[in-house]
Scaffold this motif. Structure first.
Motif, PDB file in Angstrom:
ATOM      1  N   ILE A 134      -4.190   4.764   2.668  1.00 41.80           N
ATOM      2  CA  ILE A 134      -3.133   5.460   3.707  1.00 41.80           C
ATOM      3  C   ILE A 134      -4.062   6.382   4.559  1.00 41.80           C
ATOM      4  O   ILE A 134      -3.756   6.502   5.666  1.00 41.80           O
ATOM      5  N   PHE A 191       0.911   3.930  -2.782  1.00 41.07           N
ATOM      6  CA  PHE A 191       0.610   5.331  -2.578  1.00 41.07           C
ATOM      7  C   PHE A 191       1.424   6.485  -2.998  1.00 41.07           C
ATOM      8  O   PHE A 191       1.357   7.310  -3.674  1.00 41.07           O
ATOM      9  N   ASP A 245       1.019  -1.055   0.009  1.00 45.11           N
ATOM     10  CA  ASP A 245      -0.039  -0.153   0.109  1.00 45.11           C
ATOM     11  C   ASP A 245       0.821   1.234   0.001  1.00 45.11           C
ATOM     12  O   ASP A 245       0.645   2.314  -0.779  1.00 45.11           O
ATOM     13  N   PRO A 299      -4.498  10.560  -7.439  1.00 48.64           N
ATOM     14  CA  PRO A 299      -4.197   9.515  -6.678  1.00 48.64           C
ATOM     15  C   PRO A 299      -5.788   9.033  -6.204  1.00 48.64           C
ATOM     16  O   PRO A 299      -6.555   9.972  -6.233  1.00 48.64           O
ATOM     17  N   PHE A 319      -5.178   3.648  -3.562  1.00 51.61           N
ATOM     18  CA  PHE A 319      -4.009   3.541  -2.437  1.00 51.61           C
ATOM     19  C   PHE A 319      -4.011   4.830  -1.567  1.00 51.61           C
ATOM     20  O   PHE A 319      -3.756   4.949  -0.351  1.00 51.61           O
ATOM     21  N   ALA A 320      -4.236   6.157  -1.922  1.00 51.51           N
ATOM     22  CA  ALA A 320      -4.554   7.229  -0.904  1.00 51.51           C
ATOM     23  C   ALA A 320      -5.484   6.986   0.006  1.00 51.51           C
ATOM     24  O   ALA A 320      -5.246   7.239   1.077  1.00 51.51           O
ATOM     25  N   GLU A 352       1.337   6.463  -6.634  1.00 46.46           N
ATOM     26  CA  GLU A 352       0.195   7.763  -7.107  1.00 46.46           C
ATOM     27  C   GLU A 352       0.547   9.141  -6.792  1.00 46.46           C
ATOM     28  O   GLU A 352       0.160   9.930  -7.546  1.00 46.46           O
TER      29      GLU A 352
END
Length: 159
Positions: free
Chosen positions: A135, A116, A112, A128, A131-132, A119
């Motif tokens: 996070i 991120f 991840d 993004p 994955f943003a 992205e």
């Protein structure tokens, strides 16, 4: 790595990891009640396939929008790994060890974080997304670990 991405990783590193796992929260997601459930979810073939699909979709979106920038993908990914792997060593691995968590948890987090970072690095080409979102949950003390339903419909599974 872009300054915005570095700043984001500083915030991530200082987050209070796993501080809210298992606590109730209202929203369009599913909250698990134990690490055993979370480990089962994050280790499932379905979650693995979904996160791979999310990474592939993002890469395809970058490719469609800017082929020249996409050609830098492997270099960017290598640069991101140089930031993420030490962060995992410093912050995630000791935490997982202290909690007695299996390697799959660290592996999911590393995946991840790397994606991120990718992205973030390609944000000027395509915003993004998946994955943003993951996070965000880590910084809220949660562990995003699965999906219920057909993606992108359905619900995120959190511990």
């Amino acid at each position: 790595m872009k300054p915005e991405a570095r700043d984001a990783f500083h915030i991530i590193e200082r987050a209070d990891w796993f501080s809210a796992v298992g606590q109730p929260r209202e929203g369009p997601f599913i909250i698990l009640q134990s690490w055993d459930e979370a480990i089962e979810q994050c280790g499932s073939d379905e979650w693995d396939a979904l996160t791979l699909e999310a990474a592939n979709r993002y890469g395809e979106a970058v490719l469609r929008r800017d082929i020249e920038r996409y050609r830098q993908w492997n270099t960017v990914a290598a640069d991101v790994r140089q930031v993420v792997l030490p962060l995992v060593e410093r912050r995630i691995r000791p935490l997982c060890a202290a909690l007695g968590l299996p390697a799959i948890v660290e592996s999911c987090i590393r995946w991840d974080l790397i994606h991120f970072g990718i992205e973030c690095e390609f944000a000027e080409v395509f915003p993004p997304g998946f994955f943003a979102d993951q996070i965000y949950w880590y910084t809220q003390g949660r562990f995003p670990c699965g999906w219920q339903g057909e993606f992108p419909e359905g619900k995120l599974v959190l511990y």
